[in-house]
Design a protein around this motif. Structure first.
Motif, PDB file in Angstrom:
ATOM      1  N   ILE A   1     -10.885 -10.048 -15.837  1.00 35.13           N
ATOM      2  CA  ILE A   1      -9.846  -9.014 -15.788  1.00 35.13           C
ATOM      3  C   ILE A   1     -10.419  -7.666 -16.209  1.00 35.13           C
ATOM      4  CG2 ILE A   1      -7.663  -8.261 -16.800  1.00 35.13           C
ATOM      5  CD1 ILE A   1      -7.030 -11.305 -17.191  1.00 35.13           C
ATOM      6  N   ALA A   2     -11.122  -7.646 -17.330  1.00 35.27           N
ATOM      7  CA  ALA A   2     -11.669  -6.380 -17.836  1.00 35.27           C
ATOM      8  C   ALA A   2     -12.655  -5.773 -16.847  1.00 35.27           C
ATOM      9  CB  ALA A   2     -12.339  -6.617 -19.191  1.00 35.27           C
ATOM     10  N   ALA A   3     -13.582  -6.582 -16.343  1.00 34.28           N
ATOM     11  CA  ALA A   3     -14.585  -6.066 -15.411  1.00 34.28           C
ATOM     12  C   ALA A   3     -13.942  -5.607 -14.108  1.00 34.28           C
ATOM     13  CB  ALA A   3     -15.637  -7.137 -15.141  1.00 34.28           C
ATOM     14  N   ALA A   4     -12.975  -6.367 -13.603  1.00 36.66           N
ATOM     15  CA  ALA A   4     -12.335  -6.013 -12.325  1.00 36.66           C
ATOM     16  C   ALA A   4     -11.623  -4.669 -12.426  1.00 36.66           C
ATOM     17  CB  ALA A   4     -11.363  -7.104 -11.906  1.00 36.66           C
ATOM     18  N   HIS A   5     -10.990  -4.392 -13.553  1.00 40.02           N
ATOM     19  CA  HIS A   5     -10.322  -3.096 -13.704  1.00 40.02           C
ATOM     20  C   HIS A   5     -11.346  -1.966 -13.718  1.00 40.02           C
ATOM     21  CE1 HIS A   5      -5.966  -3.794 -14.347  1.00 40.02           C
ATOM     22  NE2 HIS A   5      -6.383  -5.031 -14.554  1.00 40.02           N
ATOM     23  N   GLN A   6     -12.488  -2.180 -14.362  1.00 38.86           N
ATOM     24  CA  GLN A   6     -13.504  -1.135 -14.368  1.00 38.86           C
ATOM     25  C   GLN A   6     -14.111  -0.935 -12.980  1.00 38.86           C
ATOM     26  OE1 GLN A   6     -16.035  -2.290 -17.776  1.00 38.86           O
ATOM     27  NE2 GLN A   6     -15.137  -0.538 -18.836  1.00 38.86           N
ATOM     28  N   ILE A   7     -14.312  -2.045 -12.257  1.00 41.26           N
ATOM     29  CA  ILE A   7     -14.849  -1.926 -10.895  1.00 41.26           C
ATOM     30  C   ILE A   7     -13.845  -1.206  -9.998  1.00 41.26           C
ATOM     31  CG2 ILE A   7     -15.542  -3.238  -8.855  1.00 41.26           C
ATOM     32  CD1 ILE A   7     -16.517  -5.436 -10.835  1.00 41.26           C
TER      33      ILE A   7
ATOM     34  N   PRO B   1     -11.833   2.246  -5.713  1.00 41.37           N
ATOM     35  CA  PRO B   1     -10.426   1.911  -5.473  1.00 41.37           C
ATOM     36  C   PRO B   1     -10.213   1.323  -4.072  1.00 41.37           C
ATOM     37  CG  PRO B   1     -10.741   4.283  -5.330  1.00 41.37           C
ATOM     38  CD  PRO B   1     -12.068   3.712  -5.763  1.00 41.37           C
ATOM     39  N   LEU B   2     -10.704   0.101  -3.911  1.00 38.09           N
ATOM     40  CA  LEU B   2     -10.645  -0.594  -2.623  1.00 38.09           C
ATOM     41  C   LEU B   2     -10.093  -2.005  -2.830  1.00 38.09           C
ATOM     42  CD1 LEU B   2     -14.272   0.221  -1.363  1.00 38.09           C
ATOM     43  CD2 LEU B   2     -12.153   1.267  -0.509  1.00 38.09           C
ATOM     44  N   PRO B   3      -9.531  -2.609  -1.789  1.00 35.67           N
ATOM     45  CA  PRO B   3      -9.189  -4.031  -1.881  1.00 35.67           C
ATOM     46  C   PRO B   3     -10.457  -4.861  -2.096  1.00 35.67           C
ATOM     47  CG  PRO B   3      -8.160  -3.010   0.037  1.00 35.67           C
ATOM     48  CD  PRO B   3      -9.151  -2.025  -0.490  1.00 35.67           C
ATOM     49  N   PHE B   4     -10.296  -5.991  -2.785  1.00 34.49           N
ATOM     50  CA  PHE B   4     -11.424  -6.865  -3.097  1.00 34.49           C
ATOM     51  C   PHE B   4     -11.439  -8.079  -2.178  1.00 34.49           C
ATOM     52  CE2 PHE B   4     -12.095  -6.034  -7.963  1.00 34.49           C
ATOM     53  CZ  PHE B   4     -12.241  -4.686  -7.712  1.00 34.49           C
ATOM     54  N   THR B   5     -12.656  -8.470  -1.757  1.00 38.80           N
ATOM     55  CA  THR B   5     -12.940  -9.820  -1.308  1.00 38.80           C
ATOM     56  C   THR B   5     -13.618 -10.517  -2.478  1.00 38.80           C
ATOM     57  OG1 THR B   5     -13.196  -9.250   1.028  1.00 38.80           O
ATOM     58  CG2 THR B   5     -14.303 -11.249   0.261  1.00 38.80           C
TER      59      THR B   5
ATOM     60  N   ARG C   1      -3.806  -3.469 -23.201  1.00 38.30           N
ATOM     61  CA  ARG C   1      -3.276  -4.518 -22.334  1.00 38.30           C
ATOM     62  C   ARG C   1      -3.606  -4.207 -20.887  1.00 38.30           C
ATOM     63  NH1 ARG C   1       0.675  -6.135 -18.963  1.00 38.30           N
ATOM     64  NH2 ARG C   1       1.582  -8.229 -19.283  1.00 38.30           N
ATOM     65  N   LEU C   2      -3.979  -5.244 -20.139  1.00 38.19           N
ATOM     66  CA  LEU C   2      -4.212  -5.147 -18.702  1.00 38.19           C
ATOM     67  C   LEU C   2      -3.481  -6.294 -18.027  1.00 38.19           C
ATOM     68  CD1 LEU C   2      -8.097  -4.582 -18.718  1.00 38.19           C
ATOM     69  CD2 LEU C   2      -6.354  -2.815 -18.333  1.00 38.19           C
ATOM     70  N   GLY C   3      -3.018  -6.053 -16.802  1.00 35.84           N
ATOM     71  CA  GLY C   3      -2.408  -7.135 -16.048  1.00 35.84           C
ATOM     72  C   GLY C   3      -0.981  -6.842 -15.635  1.00 35.84           C
ATOM     73  N   PRO C   4      -0.394  -7.736 -14.851  1.00 34.49           N
ATOM     74  CA  PRO C   4       0.957  -7.514 -14.329  1.00 34.49           C
ATOM     75  C   PRO C   4       2.016  -7.600 -15.421  1.00 34.49           C
ATOM     76  CG  PRO C   4       0.188  -9.716 -13.775  1.00 34.49           C
ATOM     77  CD  PRO C   4      -0.976  -9.011 -14.387  1.00 34.49           C
ATOM     78  N   ASP C   5       3.197  -7.063 -15.127  1.00 25.40           N
ATOM     79  CA  ASP C   5       4.289  -7.078 -16.092  1.00 25.40           C
ATOM     80  C   ASP C   5       4.839  -8.486 -16.316  1.00 25.40           C
ATOM     81  OD1 ASP C   5       4.127  -4.329 -16.411  1.00 25.40           O
ATOM     82  OD2 ASP C   5       5.583  -3.918 -14.827  1.00 25.40           O
ATOM     83  N   ALA C   6       4.795  -9.311 -15.291  1.00 25.40           N
ATOM     84  CA  ALA C   6       5.296 -10.693 -15.408  1.00 25.40           C
ATOM     85  C   ALA C   6       4.143 -11.644 -15.080  1.00 25.40           C
ATOM     86  CB  ALA C   6       6.479 -10.907 -14.468  1.00 25.40           C
ATOM     87  N   PRO C   7       3.189 -11.808 -16.005  1.00 23.56           N
ATOM     88  CA  PRO C   7       1.989 -12.592 -15.714  1.00 23.56           C
ATOM     89  C   PRO C   7       2.265 -14.091 -15.710  1.00 23.56           C
ATOM     90  CG  PRO C   7       1.968 -11.920 -18.001  1.00 23.56           C
ATOM     91  CD  PRO C   7       3.172 -11.251 -17.368  1.00 23.56           C
ATOM     92  N   ALA C   8       1.402 -14.818 -15.011  1.00 25.77           N
ATOM     93  CA  ALA C   8       1.469 -16.281 -15.039  1.00 25.77           C
ATOM     94  C   ALA C   8       1.095 -16.806 -16.416  1.00 25.77           C
ATOM     95  CB  ALA C   8       0.535 -16.860 -13.980  1.00 25.77           C
ATOM     96  N   LEU C   9       0.233 -16.079 -17.119  1.00 27.37           N
ATOM     97  CA  LEU C   9      -0.157 -16.430 -18.481  1.00 27.37           C
ATOM     98  C   LEU C   9      -0.763 -15.192 -19.123  1.00 27.37           C
ATOM     99  CD1 LEU C   9      -3.562 -16.832 -18.578  1.00 27.37           C
ATOM    100  CD2 LEU C   9      -2.906 -18.739 -17.118  1.00 27.37           C
TER     101      LEU C   9
ATOM    102  N   ALA D   1      -5.553  -0.150 -10.394  1.00 24.12           N
ATOM    103  CA  ALA D   1      -4.823  -0.998  -9.450  1.00 24.12           C
ATOM    104  C   ALA D   1      -5.762  -2.061  -8.894  1.00 24.12           C
ATOM    105  CB  ALA D   1      -4.254  -0.151  -8.322  1.00 24.12           C
ATOM    106  N   LEU D   2      -5.360  -3.332  -9.011  1.00 21.11           N
ATOM    107  CA  LEU D   2      -6.138  -4.437  -8.454  1.00 21.11           C
ATOM    108  C   LEU D   2      -5.477  -4.953  -7.197  1.00 21.11           C
ATOM    109  CD1 LEU D   2      -7.205  -6.696 -11.479  1.00 21.11           C
ATOM    110  CD2 LEU D   2      -8.484  -4.850 -10.381  1.00 21.11           C
ATOM    111  N   ASP D   3      -6.272  -5.120  -6.154  1.00 24.97           N
ATOM    112  CA  ASP D   3      -5.782  -5.675  -4.891  1.00 24.97           C
ATOM    113  C   ASP D   3      -6.795  -6.709  -4.414  1.00 24.97           C
ATOM    114  OD1 ASP D   3      -4.859  -6.308  -2.388  1.00 24.97           O
ATOM    115  OD2 ASP D   3      -5.056  -4.290  -1.542  1.00 24.97           O
TER     116      ASP D   3
END
Length: 350
Positions: A127-133, A138-142, A167-175, A190-192
């Motif tokens: 999560i931390a690395a993906a936000h920095q990347i 700012p592109l969609p990820f494969t 804090r990082l992540g969605p407002d209603a996370p799975a965990l 923004a993560l896509d």
């Protein structure tokens, strides 16, 4: 006997990773190992030279089998000496030895498959690395995960990372993951995740009951928080099928790197997996990824994220980025994700 010293070594490792019950169980088995039983003879004659964590991991296979019996409700007597109960050592070992004898046929089958976990708390690093990347690109990820097990961490964009630093992540996370965090905290981006797949030599499908049991059984019985996180991650898996393919990691990755999608960043990652690849496979994989990196462009960049043991405390978290072939140490993390020591305030601009 070959196994008792290996049981004691694994007991020390489990104690260091916060499981006093596993340390107690494995030490008791080492002290009272039933050598003249079918399981004892099976382990004594095991063909691997290394019976421990660097090889066949027989102590973890045995402990995982015992935990599976408890989770299935297959042995109430055994469950009565498992956490949260605190039996005497005499009662614990007597009950465990009786269970090993009662379920000899079960263990003969269970022992044939190597231990397999999918440590969800390692996703804190993802999560931390993906936000920095994503802040840099700012592109969609494969996304391609090597050694993905059941693919639980492929859903990392649906998990939250919550620490005293941020804090990082969605407002209603799975965990929600809550490691002890030290160092700068990434700025949200923004993560896509446009597409995500993983590969494993023995992939597990978490929605299959037998695979869910295996993923759960190798968690340690006195760490219920790990089991709760794993079950939440299983529930977040797509209902229409597993995310992980069966195969050799590098053979699988090769065609995914041949034709990059314009306007997409390809993120390759692995967490405590690369170190188990044979040296030849590592060399082939490194050459393949570096060749793809040499072809990367600003509109189709490539990122290679690793969280692997390097001999220091915990695991090293390292990122390579193309174009430009930047190697960036991001920090270190506990093998089970209990703590993260982050050093990268932000990535250099593209």
């Amino acid at each position: 006997m070959r196994l008792p010293p290996v049981l004691r070594q694994q007991a020390k490792s489990c104690a260091a990773l916060g499981s006093p019950f596993m340390a107690r169980l494995l030490t008791a088995l080492a002290d009272h190992w039933p050598a003249e039983t079918p399981l004892g003879r099976l382990c004594e004659g095991w063909e691997d030279v290394d019976l421990g964590a660097g090889g066949a991991s027989l102590p973890l296979r045995i402990a995982g089998g015992l935990h599976a019996l408890v989770l299935q409700g297959a042995d109430p007597e055994l469950a009565a000496v498992y956490p949260p109960q605190t039996p005497t050592e005499a009662d614990l070992i007597a009950t465990v030895l009786a269970a090993l004898e009662r379920h000899a046929e079960f263990f003969a089958d269970w022992m044939q498959t190597a231990p397999q976990t999918n440590e969800v708390r390692r996703a804190a690093v993802l999560i931390a690395a993906a936000h920095q990347i994503a802040a840099r690109h700012p592109l969609p990820f494969t996304v391609s995960e090597l050694g993905a097990s059941g693919g639980l961490n492929l859903m990392f964009d649906r998990f939250a990372l919550e620490t005293r630093a941020g804090r990082l992540g969605p407002d209603a996370p799975a965990l929600t993951l809550t490691p002890d965090w030290d160092g700068p905290f990434p700025v949200p981006a923004a993560l896509d995740l446009a597409t995500r797949r993983g590969v494993d030599l023995n992939p597990l499908a978490p929605r299959r009951p037998e695979d869910a049991l295996r993923l759960s059984a190798y968690l340690w019985a006195d760490q219920p928080h790990r089991l709760a996180l794993t079950r939440a991650a299983m529930a977040a898996q797509p209902a229409d099928g597993a995310l992980v393919d069966r195969g050799d990691a590098i053979d699988w990755l090769a065609p995914r790197l041949e034709s990059p999608t314009p306007g997409r960043l390809h993120l390759i990652y692995h967490t405590i997996a690369w170190q188990y690849f044979p040296a030849e496979v590592q060399a082939r994989g490194r050459a393949l990824i570096e060749a793809a990196g040499a072809r990367a462009t600003d509109t189709s960049p490539l990122a290679w994220l690793s969280m692997e043991h390097d001999g220091g405390k915990g695991a090293a978290v390292t990122l390579r980025l193309w174009p430009g072939d930047l190697t960036l140490p991001l920090g270190r993390a506990d093998f089970h994700g209990r703590w993260v020591a982050w050093t990268a305030a932000a990535l250099p601009p593209a």
